[in-house]
Design a protein around this motif. Structure first.
Motif, mmCIF file in Angstrom:
data_model
loop_
_atom_site.group_PDB
_atom_site.id
_atom_site.type_symbol
_atom_site.label_atom_id
_atom_site.label_comp_id
_atom_site.label_asym_id
_atom_site.label_seq_id
_atom_site.Cartn_x
_atom_site.Cartn_y
_atom_site.Cartn_z
ATOM 1 N N LEU A 52 125.595 -78.241 -50.726
ATOM 2 C CA LEU A 52 126.996 -78.751 -51.882
ATOM 3 C C LEU A 52 128.501 -78.472 -50.719
ATOM 4 N N ILE A 53 128.923 -79.903 -51.771
ATOM 5 C CA ILE A 53 130.444 -79.590 -51.444
ATOM 6 C C ILE A 53 130.818 -79.150 -53.134
ATOM 7 N N LEU A 54 131.419 -77.915 -51.520
ATOM 8 C CA LEU A 54 132.463 -77.052 -53.106
ATOM 9 C C LEU A 54 133.629 -76.549 -52.982
ATOM 10 N N THR A 55 134.408 -76.457 -54.300
ATOM 11 C CA THR A 55 135.928 -76.341 -53.923
ATOM 12 C C THR A 55 136.330 -74.670 -53.892
ATOM 13 N N SER A 56 136.814 -74.168 -53.100
ATOM 14 C CA SER A 56 137.111 -73.080 -53.485
ATOM 15 C C SER A 56 137.772 -72.322 -54.615
ATOM 16 N N SER A 57 137.720 -72.667 -56.098
ATOM 17 C CA SER A 57 137.094 -72.429 -57.276
ATOM 18 C C SER A 57 136.222 -72.172 -57.277
ATOM 19 N N GLU A 58 134.964 -72.641 -56.729
ATOM 20 C CA GLU A 58 133.013 -72.361 -57.152
ATOM 21 C C GLU A 58 133.053 -71.577 -56.532
ATOM 22 N N PHE A 59 133.436 -70.667 -56.130
ATOM 23 C CA PHE A 59 132.991 -69.297 -54.929
ATOM 24 C C PHE A 59 133.778 -68.718 -54.596
ATOM 25 N N GLU A 60 133.445 -67.269 -54.202
ATOM 26 C CA GLU A 60 133.730 -66.020 -53.777
ATOM 27 C C GLU A 60 133.312 -65.754 -52.204
ATOM 28 N N VAL A 61 134.011 -65.207 -51.380
ATOM 29 C CA VAL A 61 133.817 -64.242 -50.157
ATOM 30 C C VAL A 61 132.785 -63.778 -50.383
#
Length: 64
Positions: A52-61
């Motif tokens: 998937l192509i995600l923005t950084s607001s859609e995940f956390e490390v």
């Protein structure tokens, strides 16, 4: 800075129809100049379920 091959946890519920639920873990495999990331999600056998192509607001490390 988020690095390639970092383990992430999905915080978005927008990908349920693709079989990837909020809380799923994946790995960043590409970092694009526009701030988006390719993230690969795999099953328990290590086979890719989705990229998937995600923005950084859609995940956390995630912790390693």
């Amino acid at each position: 800075m988020i690095k390639i091959y970092s383990k992430i946890k999905l915080t978005s519920s927008a990908y349920r129809e693709k079989g990837i639920n909020e809380g799923s873990e994946g790995y960043i495999i590409e970092d694009f100049e526009d701030g988006n990331f390719d993230v690969e999600f795999s099953d328990s056998k290590g086979e890719a379920k989705a990229i998937l192509i995600l923005t950084s607001s859609e995940f956390e490390v995630a912790d390693s």
